[in-house]
Write an enzyme that holds these catalytic residues in place. Structure first.
Site, PDB file in Angstrom:
ATOM      1  N   THR A  23       0.857  -1.184   0.000  1.00  0.00           N
ATOM      2  CA  THR A  23       0.000   0.000   0.000  1.00  0.00           C
ATOM      3  C   THR A  23       0.892   1.233   0.000  1.00  0.00           C
ATOM      4  O   THR A  23       1.899   1.273   0.701  1.00  0.00           O
ATOM      5  CB  THR A  23      -1.043  -0.025   1.146  1.00  0.00           C
ATOM      6  OG1 THR A  23      -2.045   0.957   0.870  1.00  0.00           O
ATOM      7  CG2 THR A  23      -0.442   0.247   2.511  1.00  0.00           C
ATOM      8  N   CYS A  29      -3.297   7.282   7.853  1.00  0.00           N
ATOM      9  CA  CYS A  29      -3.819   5.917   7.808  1.00  0.00           C
ATOM     10  C   CYS A  29      -2.750   4.944   8.295  1.00  0.00           C
ATOM     11  O   CYS A  29      -1.567   5.258   8.302  1.00  0.00           O
ATOM     12  CB  CYS A  29      -4.234   5.541   6.390  1.00  0.00           C
ATOM     13  SG  CYS A  29      -5.576   6.537   5.723  1.00  0.00           S
ATOM     14  N   HIS A  46      -5.760  -1.100   4.714  1.00  0.00           N
ATOM     15  CA  HIS A  46      -5.327   0.302   4.736  1.00  0.00           C
ATOM     16  C   HIS A  46      -6.395   1.061   5.540  1.00  0.00           C
ATOM     17  O   HIS A  46      -7.392   1.522   5.001  1.00  0.00           O
ATOM     18  CB  HIS A  46      -5.232   0.823   3.299  1.00  0.00           C
ATOM     19  CG  HIS A  46      -4.692   2.207   3.150  1.00  0.00           C
ATOM     20  ND1 HIS A  46      -3.643   2.507   2.315  1.00  0.00           N
ATOM     21  CD2 HIS A  46      -5.042   3.397   3.715  1.00  0.00           C
ATOM     22  CE1 HIS A  46      -3.383   3.817   2.367  1.00  0.00           C
ATOM     23  NE2 HIS A  46      -4.240   4.377   3.207  1.00  0.00           N
TER      24      HIS A  46
END
Lengths: 161, 199
Positions: A23, A29, A46
């Site tokens: 990711t 995040c 995520h």
């Protein structure tokens, strides 16, 4: 051939070795990985927000978006594949901007990481390694075969957990 | 989603803001500055990292918080090379963000201050409402990380932001800037009411 599975904001995916999970551009995040080394099986989410209860009523909840629902979904999915001894790694939760006057919403990264720690505790999953906080964005990639998590930042370069 | 009419009005807002920003930037850099708006639209937030060159694109950003009748944030992003060019022009010598020292940081903050302030003023004039602003914050990092931080800080449950694509011509050099306006949920409603003429 090994594939690299890309996970977007609020998404989650599961795969087996020799594939990798990736990711890019984590800010506040948190990228969290649950894995079973015996089965060479892993899943990554995520996570964007700490708690699904803040979602508006009647809204379809994206499970990967919230710490609580994401961990539940990963655990459920991995166990269905026969996982018994799950472990976890995570990275992200940065504070990208520094304001003079900070409000609670701006500490969202910290709260995301804490919510994931709590959810892992509930499921009794050991958090083997983490790289959270700071002021840098991160791109992470998890190699299912070796359980190594590579973390790249613009300022520091790449490190492995 | 917005109608074509509303999209046009938003583009107009983008044009007005960019006009203010060009004037301010030109005075600051003592160079001719021309800004054109190529598009202005509401975009789902998950598309934003792609729109600004991919989540890992190295960008220089400025974030301005809006308060008052309209609350939310204005985020301005430039490719690092373009931002370095602006800072170099401002301080009068070649500058690289690799050594992001006090000089470079304050110069970039100044550029950001001027530009984000111009957009905020345009928005306030357009909506005929005073908008209060704080000193902007800056970050030089991955585009995806910056955008997601802003999105989660402002409006965790909103799924769209106003996105304005601009082209800056500074002293004959072209650079692409991205201006994102993220109103809070209540403020977006007010703006839409205003757009429809019953605000």
């Amino acid at each position: 051939m090994a594939d690299v599975l890309k996970i977007g904001i609020a998404e989650w995916k599961q795969t087996t070795a020799p594939n990798r999970l990736r990711t890019a551009g984590l800010g506040s995040c948190v990228g969290v990985i649950l894995y079973d080394t015996r089965l060479q099986l892993a899943a990554m989410a995520h996570v964007m927000l700490p708690d699904s209860t803040i979602a508006r009523k009647n809204q379809t909840i994206e499970v990967g978006k919230y710490a609580d629902t994401a961990i539940d979904a990963l655990v459920h999915s991995l166990k269905r594949e026969g996982a018994t001894r799950l472990q976890a790694k995570m990275a992200g939760g940065a504070q990208m901007f520094q304001f003079k006057y900070e409000n609670e919403a701006m500490r969202i990264g910290e709260r995301n990481a804490e919510a994931i720690r709590q959810a892992l505790k509930v499921h009794r999953i050991p958090l083997v390694a983490e790289d959270c906080g700071g002021h840098n964005g991160r791109t992470i990639e998890f190699d299912v075969a070796t359980s190594v998590l590579s973390i790249r930042t613009v300022s520091v370069g790449t490190k492995e957990l | 989603m917005l109608s074509e009419f509303e999209q046009d009005l938003l583009k107009e807002l983008g044009n007005i803001g960019s006009g203010h920003a060009a004037t301010a930037l030109s005075a600051m850099l003592s160079k001719p500055v021309n800004i054109t708006v190529s598009s202005a639209e509401m975009e789902p937030i998950t598309y934003l990292p792609e729109r600004v060159g991919g989540p890992e694109r190295h960008v220089a950003s400025v974030l301005l918080e809006l308060d008052g009748d309209i609350r939310g944030m204005i985020l301005i992003l430039f490719a690092v090379e373009d931002a370095e060019q602006m800072v170099s022009t401002l301080i009068g010598m070649p500058y690289s963000f690799d050594s992001f020292d006090e000089l470079g940081q304050s110069a970039w903050e100044e550029v950001g201050n001027i530009m984000s302030g111009a957009y905020a003023r345009a928005l306030g004039d357009w909506l005929q409402t005073p908008i209060m602003i704080q000193v902007p914050a800056t970050a030089i990092d991955m585009a995806g990380s910056i955008v997601e931080f802003v999105v989660t800080s402002v409006q965790p449950e909103e799924d769209a932001a106003l996105y304005i694509d601009t082209t800056f011509m500074i002293d004959q050099k072209v650079s692409a800037g991205h201006v994102l306006f993220l109103p809070t949920h209540g403020s977006l409603k007010r703006i839409q009411e205003r757009l429809l003429g019953n605000g």
